[in-house]
Design an enzyme around this catalytic site. Structure first.
Site, PDB file in Angstrom:
ATOM      1  CB  SER A 141      -0.880  -0.001   1.260  1.00 57.68           C
ATOM      2  OG  SER A 141      -1.449   1.259   1.524  1.00 57.68           O
ATOM      3  CE1 TYR A 154      -4.236  -1.806   4.966  1.00 57.66           C
ATOM      4  CE2 TYR A 154      -3.319   0.370   4.559  1.00 57.66           C
ATOM      5  CZ  TYR A 154      -3.898  -0.792   4.088  1.00 57.66           C
ATOM      6  OH  TYR A 154      -4.124  -0.944   2.742  1.00 57.66           O
TER       7      TYR A 154
END
Length: 254
Positions: A141, A154
């Site tokens: 990401s 995350y």
């Protein structure tokens, strides 16, 4: 003849927008695709949307953080079509947005289990079931290359995946199996919408507009356009790329 003709591909997180779009791009070029995810309903919808013959697509419901279930979905692909050529480890969850001092430990553990352990297991059990010369693509990401407050789980998981990919790339290189990281930025989909709903509450303004202002291209990406990068990494068009991070983020990492 398509550039993926005769290739066997496994896509985890296959029920979501990016997994579905990547599967569609692969199938359109002749690949046979196994879609893996947690929701049978989403997987069936994704499979139907590919518009290919039933013999070219299959689905498998699995918890990617479970070793036995990981082996089971990989074995399904091999049983259907033979050894695997492309493994797209895309399954992931976002967790919540909270300061590290308030971050729920069970949520942190769940994010690490799906995002990191799930990919570790895919590589561990996928490599013995792959053809030499294949490709592993791991979804990180924009949060794998930077950090923002509130996303400790995350961001940690997505940074970890880049390290894992680099290790596996060196280990798999003697078999000419390439291992690369696909790192998308904000995408117009349900996954991102849930994140931005939390962000809206935190920043006191529309989370989507807030992100668009900090993305140099001024907008969110579309699943179909970033899926073209997955196709590139899956195919021989990226034959001399391994251990690298490929951004699809509208310049957000600059």
């Amino acid at each position: 003849m398509g550039i993926m003709e005769g290739k066997v591909c496994v896509v985890t997180g296959g029920g979501g927008s990016i997994g579905r779009a990547a599967a569609a791009a692969l199938a359109a070029e002749g690949a046979r695709v196994l879609l893996v995810g947690r929701s049978a309903e989403k997987l069936e919808r994704a499979a139907a949307s590919l518009g290919v013959a039933p013999s070219f697509v299959d689905t498998f419901v699995a918890d990617v953080s479970d070793a036995a279930q990981t082996q089971a979905y990989l074995d399904r692909a091999v049983s259907n079509w033979g050894k695997i050529d492309v493994l797209f480890s895309h399954a992931g969850i976002a967790g919540v947005i909270k300061p590290v001092t308030e971050y729920p430990e069970d949520v942190f553990d769940a994010v690490m289990a799906i995002n990191v352990r799930g990919t570790f297991l895919a590589c561990k059990y996928g490599l013995p079931r792959m053809n030499d010369g294949g490709s592993i693509i791991i979804t990180s990401s924009i949060m794998g290359t930077r950090a923002d407050p509130g996303v400790s789980a995350y961001a940690t998981s997505k940074h970890a995946l880049i390290g894992l990919a680099k290790v596996v790339a060196k280990e798999a290189a003697p078999r000419n199996i390439r291992v690369n990281v696909f790192a998308p930025g904000p995408i117009e989909n349900e996954f991102q919408g849930e994140i931005e709903a939390q962000l809206t509450q935190i920043v006191g303004q529309d989370g989507t507009e807030f992100l668009n202002r900090i993305i140099p291209l001024g907008r969110h990406g579309k699943a179909e356009e970033v899926a073209r990068m997955v196709l590139f990494l899956a195919s021989d068009q990226s034959s001399f790329s391994t251990g690298s991070v490929f951004m699809a983020d509208g310049g957000m990492n600059i």
